[in-house]
Scaffold this active site. Sequence first.
Site, short mmCIF file in Angstrom:
data_model
loop_
_atom_site.label_atom_id
_atom_site.label_comp_id
_atom_site.label_asym_id
_atom_site.label_seq_id
_atom_site.Cartn_x
_atom_site.Cartn_y
_atom_site.Cartn_z
N ARG A 46 70.90 43.67 63.06
CA ARG A 46 72.33 43.50 62.80
C ARG A 46 72.62 43.66 61.31
NH1 ARG A 46 76.50 39.41 64.62
NH2 ARG A 46 77.63 41.08 63.58
N ARG A 65 66.24 40.60 63.19
CA ARG A 65 66.18 39.23 63.69
C ARG A 65 65.01 39.10 64.65
NH1 ARG A 65 72.64 37.73 64.19
NH2 ARG A 65 73.07 38.12 61.97
N ASP A 71 72.71 34.34 64.56
CA ASP A 71 72.82 34.44 63.10
C ASP A 71 71.71 33.66 62.39
OD1 ASP A 71 75.04 35.99 63.36
OD2 ASP A 71 76.48 34.39 62.92
N GLU A 232 84.11 37.26 55.13
CA GLU A 232 83.31 38.42 54.73
C GLU A 232 84.19 39.50 54.09
OE1 GLU A 232 79.82 38.33 58.08
OE2 GLU A 232 81.81 38.88 58.72
N ARG A 248 87.88 39.84 55.62
CA ARG A 248 87.99 39.33 57.00
C ARG A 248 88.88 38.10 57.01
NH1 ARG A 248 82.91 37.96 61.00
NH2 ARG A 248 83.90 36.35 62.28
N ARG A 308 85.75 43.71 69.67
CA ARG A 308 84.92 44.58 68.84
C ARG A 308 84.61 45.88 69.58
NH1 ARG A 308 81.08 40.19 65.53
NH2 ARG A 308 82.85 39.24 64.45
N TYR A 337 80.02 45.42 62.87
CA TYR A 337 80.07 45.54 61.40
C TYR A 337 79.82 46.99 60.97
CZ TYR A 337 79.78 40.41 60.89
OH TYR A 337 80.02 39.06 60.91
N GLU A 359 77.29 48.89 63.70
CA GLU A 359 76.69 48.29 64.89
C GLU A 359 77.33 48.92 66.12
OE1 GLU A 359 75.89 43.83 63.00
OE2 GLU A 359 77.73 44.20 64.13
#
Length: 380
Positions: A46, A65, A71, A232, A248, A308, A337, A359
Amino acid sequence: MNRNTLRILLLTVLCLFVQNETLNPAIADEQLLWVGGQTGEVHTYRIPLLTFTTQGSLLAFAEARKLSFKDKGAKFIALRRSTDRGVTWSPTSFIVDDGSLADGLTLGSVVVDEETGAVILIYALCFHRYHCKPSSTMMVQSLDDGFTWSAPRNLNPQLGLMSFAPGPGFGIQKRHPPAVGRLVVCGHGSITGDGVFCILSDDHGNTWRYGAELKSIPYNQRKNNLDFDPDECQPVELDDGSIVINVRNDKHYHCRCRMVARSLDGGESLPVEELVFDHTLEDSAVAAGALEKEGVLYFTNPASANSRVNLTLRWSLNLGKSWVKDTLKIWAGPSGYSCMTSLKGNETEDHKYIYVIFEKGQKDYFESISFVKVDLYSDQ
Ligand SMILES: *[C@@H]1O[C@H](CO)[C@@H](O)[C@H](O)[C@H]1NC(C)=O
Ligand SMILES: *[C@@H]1O[C@H](CO)[C@@H](O)[C@H](O)[C@H]1NC(C)=O
């Protein structure tokens, strides 16, 4: 009006006409750089970042990750490098490994110092202070075009203990007064102490200090939906030396759209009088891409107020006052993103293309990371 004046006038009109007619972005090439779940060591990729280097290479970074898509958790920083303008890419190298932390690293912002050629990457450790404290702001750098990387350096002795998540995206080096040469990296604070914060370096990344801030309201308190929560962000320098930061709007204050903050003093302050809400840039609260190239401002996000999907490129011929009606839909499906870059060399190619990383998925937006080469003048 004599004949010569008329001729000049006609030529000028023709030039203006031709210039406006030719900007016609189209996808020239696309490649998946990372797909989650395939290598064994990595569950999910990510937070993609993309930058040029002074030697004309492209560097793509992402969080790798290790155990889940979440996250928090342990991660690597993954890097792929292209020395042929995105045609081929090096295999992935993991340039940072945080081990097995419960609250591992958070990318991040990449900034190129064009005076020294250094590529500097700023990220956080223990950003959420989950089973750890304090949070640390970390830096690694490459002095050989992204080939090798320094050991991580903890910037807390200079910056203090505040949770700071840089970007995600790129930082800038000031080209125009005030503060020519300054490195400016902007990001956001911890969940309660959220807001946009910028760190500044006037000595090529040796020392850093906090500069501009735009704090959330209520500050250092739990947020409700519709609170003022700048999060962000992606800074861009304009030719007048101002820094425009596309932000954001995490709790949808005022609109389901982007906040745009502006610094007139080289990243020292973000006056509330300069803050605007860009209703054209509908947004569901996500990290977006922004880029200025040859007087045109570009913007990418999943263009939707609620979800999204629909990763879309927009462009503005008046530095963001308004956006051209035409858009380029890069991917209609799940998308998250994004980050953009371009090369500034003398090749025709460097004028013609910008590069987008984002992404992308079929079912979920975080299935893969895709690299797209956009031909700005596809009519020619
Ligand atoms: C995505 O784009 C399509 C076509 O432009 C549109 O019909 C659809 O409503 C968009 N989806 C969202 C969630 O905005
Ligand atoms: C681009 O051209 C200018 C002027 O011809 C030259 O000074 C500069 O070194 C060139 N830059 C690159 C990256 O080749």
